[in-house]
Design a protein around this motif. Sequence first.
Motif: not given
Length: 112
Positions: A49, A53-54, A57-58, A60, A74, A76, A111
């Motif tokens: 995950q 995300a990295h 660029n989500l 998390v 919370k 990035y 995510i």
Amino acid sequence: MSVNDRGTIKWTAMMMPEHVELLNQLKEKQNRKQKPILDEQQFEENGFQLMIAHKDNLLVNIKYYSNYDYHNIKGYVDKINYQHKYVSVVEKISSEDDTRINFDVILEVTIL
């Protein structure tokens, strides 16, 4: 007729400050949470995950254990450092302030 029992409040006036402090420390120790032990599958899922995300660029949500309690952050994923085993999370994309979280205290990565 009912008895109005106030617990330890009624006795604190007669107690020495050292005793009150020891009682407060005892209550604090009793409220401590233990760090759960993650299985290998959950550890791998957290890493997966974080990598997604990295890369994309989500946003998390990371649940982690620190100071005998559970915390959430919370943000990035700014950096994943495999050598020193930590992840760097920023709350805004353009922010310079980051929070470093060690891999071994991460409990769950979601995510958003």
